[in-house]
Design a protein around this motif. Structure first.
Motif, short mmCIF file in Angstrom:
data_model
loop_
_atom_site.label_atom_id
_atom_site.label_comp_id
_atom_site.label_asym_id
_atom_site.label_seq_id
_atom_site.Cartn_x
_atom_site.Cartn_y
_atom_site.Cartn_z
N ALA A 143 0.72 -1.20 0.13
CA ALA A 143 0.07 0.19 -0.07
C ALA A 143 0.96 1.09 -0.14
O ALA A 143 0.54 2.24 -0.60
CB ALA A 143 -0.83 0.06 1.09
N ILE A 144 1.83 1.31 0.93
CA ILE A 144 2.59 2.56 0.94
C ILE A 144 3.48 2.95 -0.32
O ILE A 144 3.70 3.75 -0.83
CB ILE A 144 3.37 2.72 2.17
CG1 ILE A 144 3.88 4.11 2.45
CG2 ILE A 144 4.68 1.41 2.20
CD1 ILE A 144 3.26 4.88 2.83
N ALA A 145 3.89 1.47 -1.11
CA ALA A 145 4.79 1.75 -2.12
C ALA A 145 3.85 2.50 -3.21
O ALA A 145 4.34 3.25 -3.98
CB ALA A 145 5.29 0.26 -2.56
N GLU A 146 2.64 1.81 -3.43
CA GLU A 146 1.58 2.28 -4.39
C GLU A 146 1.44 4.02 -4.22
O GLU A 146 1.42 4.81 -5.21
CB GLU A 146 0.30 1.46 -4.56
CG GLU A 146 -0.63 2.12 -5.40
CD GLU A 146 -0.46 2.26 -6.85
OE1 GLU A 146 -1.22 2.89 -7.56
OE2 GLU A 146 0.73 1.74 -7.39
N ALA A 147 1.04 4.33 -2.92
CA ALA A 147 0.85 5.49 -2.70
C ALA A 147 1.93 6.51 -2.92
O ALA A 147 1.76 7.53 -3.35
CB ALA A 147 0.26 5.65 -1.05
N LEU A 148 3.21 6.12 -2.31
CA LEU A 148 4.46 6.88 -2.72
C LEU A 148 4.80 7.16 -4.32
O LEU A 148 5.01 8.22 -4.76
CB LEU A 148 5.55 6.25 -2.09
CG LEU A 148 5.61 6.35 -0.66
CD1 LEU A 148 6.73 5.60 0.01
CD2 LEU A 148 5.53 7.78 0.13
N ARG A 149 4.26 5.92 -5.02
CA ARG A 149 4.76 6.26 -6.54
C ARG A 149 3.63 7.01 -7.09
O ARG A 149 4.11 7.80 -8.00
CB ARG A 149 4.38 4.61 -6.90
CG ARG A 149 4.42 4.49 -8.55
CD ARG A 149 3.94 3.15 -9.19
NE ARG A 149 2.75 3.39 -9.18
CZ ARG A 149 1.70 4.26 -9.94
NH1 ARG A 149 2.21 4.69 -10.89
NH2 ARG A 149 0.58 4.16 -9.75
N GLN A 150 2.25 7.10 -6.71
CA GLN A 150 1.49 7.77 -7.09
C GLN A 150 1.74 9.31 -6.99
O GLN A 150 1.46 10.28 -7.78
CB GLN A 150 0.07 7.60 -6.67
CG GLN A 150 -0.76 6.25 -7.39
CD GLN A 150 -2.22 6.20 -6.92
OE1 GLN A 150 -2.87 7.20 -6.28
NE2 GLN A 150 -2.80 5.07 -6.92
#
Length: 156
Positions: A143-150
C-alpha cells in the motif's frame, strides 16, 4: 515544508510485524503513528529483531487511543485511508494524496465499525480468488509503495 504521508497502526498485536513496518517506514522516510494499546511491550525483543538497526531511525508517534490519534489527524486536515480486506475499493483504483494517513488494523480483528465508519476511503489489495488477506507488514509495504509511487514521494 510539505507534509509527508503517514502509516498508522491500530492496536498492533505482533511485535515482529511492527518491527518490519518500522524498518519499512525508516527506509521510505514515512512517519508511523501507533495507536495504543499494543499487544506487547514496545521494548519487545522480537520488535527490535525485525526492525534491526532501522527501528531507531523511524519517526514514531504513539497515541493513547484512537480518539487522540483521530483528533490530531483531523486538526491537520489529513484523509484517513483504511486498508481492509473487506473494502470494496481496489488499491489500483484509489487516488492517493501526499499527506494521506494509511491506517492498518490489528492483525486479528482489523478495526471496529466505529473506526471503519470514520475512514475517508476504504481500500483493499486485490488478490487471487480463495485468499482473504496478506500479512500486515506485507500489506503495508504494498500500500505505501503504491501511494508513494502515485504521489512522487519516494525518497531520492
Amino acid at each position: 515544508m510539505a507534509r509527508r504521508m503517514r502509516i498508522a497502526l491500530y492496536q498492533p498485536e505482533i511485535a515482529g510485524n511492527v518491527g518490519a513496518i518500522l524498518r519499512l517506514a525508516a527506509c521510505f522516510s514515512v512517519p508511523v503513528d501507533i495507536i495504543m494499546p499494543m499487544g506487547f511491550a514496545f521494548s519487545d525483543a522480537k520488535l527490535k529483531r525485525a526492525a534491526m538497526d532501522y527501528g531507531a531511525a523511524a519517526d514514531i508517534t504513539q497515541h493513547a487511543n484512537f480518539q487522540a490519534f483521530d483528533a490530531r489527524r483531523r486538526a491537520e486536515g489529513r484523509r484517513l485511508m483504511l486498508m481492509s480486506s473487506h473494502a470494496s475499493q481496489r488499491l489500483p483504483e484509489v487516488e492517493f494524496r501526499a499527506d494521506d494517513v494509511l491506517l492498518m488494523g490489528s492483525e486479528s480483528a482489523g478495526v471496529p465499525d466505529s473506526v471503519r465508519d470514520l475512514a475517508d476511503v476504504r481500500v483493499r489489495i486485490p488478490m487471487a480468488p480463495g485468499f482473504r488477506s496478506l500479512n500486515i507488514a506485507v500489506s503495508t509495504g504494498i500500500a505505501i509503495a503504491e501511494a508513494l509511487r502515485q504521489t512522487g514521494s519516494f525518497p531520492q
